[in-house]
Design a protein around this motif. Structure first.
Motif, PDB file in Angstrom:
ATOM      1  N   PRO A 170     -98.397 -16.161  45.597  1.00  0.00           N
ATOM      2  CA  PRO A 170     -98.423 -17.579  45.989  1.00  0.00           C
ATOM      3  C   PRO A 170     -97.815 -18.463  44.913  1.00  0.00           C
ATOM      4  O   PRO A 170     -98.211 -18.413  43.744  1.00  0.00           O
ATOM      5  CB  PRO A 170     -99.917 -17.870  46.167  1.00  0.00           C
ATOM      6  CG  PRO A 170    -100.543 -16.539  46.418  1.00  0.00           C
ATOM      7  CD  PRO A 170     -99.738 -15.549  45.644  1.00  0.00           C
ATOM      8  N   SER A 171     -96.863 -19.273  45.291  1.00  0.00           N
ATOM      9  CA  SER A 171     -96.150 -20.116  44.335  1.00  0.00           C
ATOM     10  C   SER A 171     -96.802 -21.486  44.239  1.00  0.00           C
ATOM     11  O   SER A 171     -97.190 -22.084  45.246  1.00  0.00           O
ATOM     12  CB  SER A 171     -94.684 -20.270  44.750  1.00  0.00           C
ATOM     13  OG  SER A 171     -94.013 -21.146  43.872  1.00  0.00           O
ATOM     14  N   ALA A 172     -96.936 -21.967  43.016  1.00  0.00           N
ATOM     15  CA  ALA A 172     -97.473 -23.308  42.784  1.00  0.00           C
ATOM     16  C   ALA A 172     -96.367 -24.317  42.538  1.00  0.00           C
ATOM     17  O   ALA A 172     -96.646 -25.491  42.264  1.00  0.00           O
ATOM     18  CB  ALA A 172     -98.419 -23.285  41.582  1.00  0.00           C
ATOM     19  N   THR A 173     -95.125 -23.890  42.645  1.00  0.00           N
ATOM     20  CA  THR A 173     -93.992 -24.787  42.387  1.00  0.00           C
ATOM     21  C   THR A 173     -93.700 -25.612  43.641  1.00  0.00           C
ATOM     22  O   THR A 173     -92.762 -25.356  44.382  1.00  0.00           O
ATOM     23  CB  THR A 173     -92.752 -23.980  41.970  1.00  0.00           C
ATOM     24  OG1 THR A 173     -92.485 -22.996  42.982  1.00  0.00           O
ATOM     25  CG2 THR A 173     -92.979 -23.296  40.646  1.00  0.00           C
ATOM     26  N   TRP A 193    -101.101 -22.668  38.783  1.00  0.00           N
ATOM     27  CA  TRP A 193    -102.153 -22.973  39.752  1.00  0.00           C
ATOM     28  C   TRP A 193    -103.381 -23.558  39.063  1.00  0.00           C
ATOM     29  O   TRP A 193    -103.956 -24.552  39.524  1.00  0.00           O
ATOM     30  CB  TRP A 193    -102.539 -21.718  40.531  1.00  0.00           C
ATOM     31  CG  TRP A 193    -101.723 -21.466  41.759  1.00  0.00           C
ATOM     32  CD1 TRP A 193    -100.751 -20.519  41.936  1.00  0.00           C
ATOM     33  CD2 TRP A 193    -101.803 -22.174  43.009  1.00  0.00           C
ATOM     34  NE1 TRP A 193    -100.216 -20.604  43.201  1.00  0.00           N
ATOM     35  CE2 TRP A 193    -100.849 -21.601  43.883  1.00  0.00           C
ATOM     36  CE3 TRP A 193    -102.582 -23.232  43.466  1.00  0.00           C
ATOM     37  CZ2 TRP A 193    -100.663 -22.058  45.184  1.00  0.00           C
ATOM     38  CZ3 TRP A 193    -102.402 -23.693  44.769  1.00  0.00           C
ATOM     39  CH2 TRP A 193    -101.446 -23.115  45.604  1.00  0.00           C
ATOM     40  N   LEU A 194    -103.807 -22.956  37.963  1.00  0.00           N
ATOM     41  CA  LEU A 194    -105.000 -23.445  37.269  1.00  0.00           C
ATOM     42  C   LEU A 194    -104.770 -24.846  36.697  1.00  0.00           C
ATOM     43  O   LEU A 194    -105.662 -25.702  36.740  1.00  0.00           O
ATOM     44  CB  LEU A 194    -105.389 -22.473  36.156  1.00  0.00           C
ATOM     45  CG  LEU A 194    -105.954 -21.119  36.619  1.00  0.00           C
ATOM     46  CD1 LEU A 194    -106.111 -20.179  35.427  1.00  0.00           C
ATOM     47  CD2 LEU A 194    -107.298 -21.307  37.327  1.00  0.00           C
ATOM     48  N   TRP A 195    -103.571 -25.081  36.164  1.00  0.00           N
ATOM     49  CA  TRP A 195    -103.262 -26.401  35.627  1.00  0.00           C
ATOM     50  C   TRP A 195    -103.332 -27.463  36.718  1.00  0.00           C
ATOM     51  O   TRP A 195    -103.904 -28.551  36.517  1.00  0.00           O
ATOM     52  CB  TRP A 195    -101.870 -26.361  34.998  1.00  0.00           C
ATOM     53  CG  TRP A 195    -101.352 -27.710  34.578  1.00  0.00           C
ATOM     54  CD1 TRP A 195    -101.657 -28.388  33.428  1.00  0.00           C
ATOM     55  CD2 TRP A 195    -100.448 -28.533  35.314  1.00  0.00           C
ATOM     56  NE1 TRP A 195    -100.989 -29.591  33.409  1.00  0.00           N
ATOM     57  CE2 TRP A 195    -100.247 -29.710  34.546  1.00  0.00           C
ATOM     58  CE3 TRP A 195     -99.788 -28.406  36.538  1.00  0.00           C
ATOM     59  CZ2 TRP A 195     -99.417 -30.741  34.970  1.00  0.00           C
ATOM     60  CZ3 TRP A 195     -98.960 -29.429  36.962  1.00  0.00           C
ATOM     61  CH2 TRP A 195     -98.774 -30.580  36.181  1.00  0.00           C
ATOM     62  N   ARG A 196    -102.771 -27.168  37.869  1.00  0.00           N
ATOM     63  CA  ARG A 196    -102.767 -28.159  38.950  1.00  0.00           C
ATOM     64  C   ARG A 196    -104.140 -28.293  39.585  1.00  0.00           C
ATOM     65  O   ARG A 196    -104.564 -29.400  39.974  1.00  0.00           O
ATOM     66  CB  ARG A 196    -101.724 -27.769  40.006  1.00  0.00           C
ATOM     67  CG  ARG A 196    -101.466 -28.885  41.015  1.00  0.00           C
ATOM     68  CD  ARG A 196    -100.326 -28.539  41.937  1.00  0.00           C
ATOM     69  NE  ARG A 196    -100.596 -27.344  42.712  1.00  0.00           N
ATOM     70  CZ  ARG A 196     -99.692 -26.740  43.486  1.00  0.00           C
ATOM     71  NH1 ARG A 196     -98.456 -27.220  43.520  1.00  0.00           N
ATOM     72  NH2 ARG A 196     -99.999 -25.677  44.176  1.00  0.00           N
ATOM     73  N   SER A 197    -104.881 -27.205  39.715  1.00  0.00           N
ATOM     74  CA  SER A 197    -106.217 -27.264  40.305  1.00  0.00           C
ATOM     75  C   SER A 197    -107.152 -28.125  39.463  1.00  0.00           C
ATOM     76  O   SER A 197    -107.986 -28.860  39.999  1.00  0.00           O
ATOM     77  CB  SER A 197    -106.800 -25.858  40.449  1.00  0.00           C
ATOM     78  OG  SER A 197    -106.042 -25.083  41.349  1.00  0.00           O
ATOM     79  N   ALA A 198    -107.035 -28.026  38.133  1.00  0.00           N
ATOM     80  CA  ALA A 198    -107.881 -28.850  37.273  1.00  0.00           C
ATOM     81  C   ALA A 198    -107.636 -30.333  37.542  1.00  0.00           C
ATOM     82  O   ALA A 198    -108.582 -31.138  37.585  1.00  0.00           O
ATOM     83  CB  ALA A 198    -107.617 -28.516  35.805  1.00  0.00           C
TER      84      ALA A 198
END
Length: 257
Positions: free
Chosen positions: A119-122, A228-233
């Motif tokens: 899964p891409s977070a870009t 993903w973790l950076w954006r989820s935070a």
């Protein structure tokens, strides 16, 4: 012999029980209105203190903490930040295990077609923020469910005991994040996604044709997980500001009356 003369008492004899004391004349002094009010207030205060001190011993008085969405979001945010910190240590250890050029700071290869299964977070930031809270939570839930499957595969292929231990611990924490996101969605009244993000790899999917491409897959897995973790935070930090904090209520139950 003469009759004995009784000795003189040192003071008046105590009155018999029930006998009125005639020495005290006039009505008894009455408490003033102010004194009565002060006494009542002190008595009520004493009663409340005693009730609170014995609160755990009273079966009919329960202190119930409503774990609302606000507290659930806060816990999920804290877990996300913890995973970010944990991933930095894990990624450094794993990239050193892969060796050069993967452990070099300026290594930034293009994403291959094989990595599209991860899964891409870009995603464009404005487009991501334009989604509803339900859509973002569902995307996070599906993505981490898929990423967890790939990480568990890495755990089975790790060549050292220390690396396997770190991967196993991280997988357990990531599993907790998936469950925590599910708890947030439930507390907000959102249904859980029906399935993971994108179809899983079919059983007959060939493995990487060589060791370098296999290492490239592992590199992109860690890179996407970091994003993903950076954006989820950031998502959970914004979301917790929308939801009021949890409240503590006292519920008095009448039992046996």
């Amino acid at each position: 012999m003469g009759a004995a003369v009784p000795g003189r008492c040192a003071g008046p004899l105590p009155a018999c029980p029930g006998t009125p004391n005639h020495a005290a004349t006039g009505p008894a002094p009455r408490l003033s209105r102010m004194e009565l009010r002060a006494g009542d207030s002190w008595g009520i205060f004493t009663f409340l203190c005693a009730a609170l001190c014995n609160l755990p011993a009273l079966p009919a008085l329960n202190c119930t903490e409503e774990l609302g969405a606000g507290q659930s979001i806060q816990k999920t945010y804290d877990l996300t930040r913890y995973l970010e910190h944990q991933l930095r240590t894990l990624a450094g250890t794993y990239l050193n295990y892969l060796g050069p050029p993967f452990n070099e700071p300026d290594f930034n290869p293009p994403r291959l077609a094989r990595a599209e299964r991860v899964p891409s977070a870009t995603v464009d930031l404005d487009l991501w923020r334009g989604l509803t809270d339900n859509a973002r939570l569902a995307a996070n839930y599906r993505a981490y469910s898929r990423l967890l499957c790939y990480l568990r595969a890495l755990d089975g292929q790790a060549g050292t005991a220390e690396l396997r231990h770190r991967l196993g611990h991280f997988c357990s924490s990531l599993q907790g994040l998936v469950l925590s996101i599910a708890g947030v969605m439930s507390s907000l009244g959102y249904p859980l996604p029906a399935g993971p993000a994108g179809p899983p790899a079919p059983p007959g999917t060939p493995v990487a044709p060589n060791d370098f491409l296999k290492k490239m897959d592992d590199f992109w897995l860690l890179k996407e997980l970091q994003t993903w973790l950076w954006r989820s935070a950031k998502d959970f930090n914004r979301l917790k500001k929308k939801v009021p904090p949890a409240v503590v209520t006292l519920r008095l139950e009448a039992r046996g009356f």
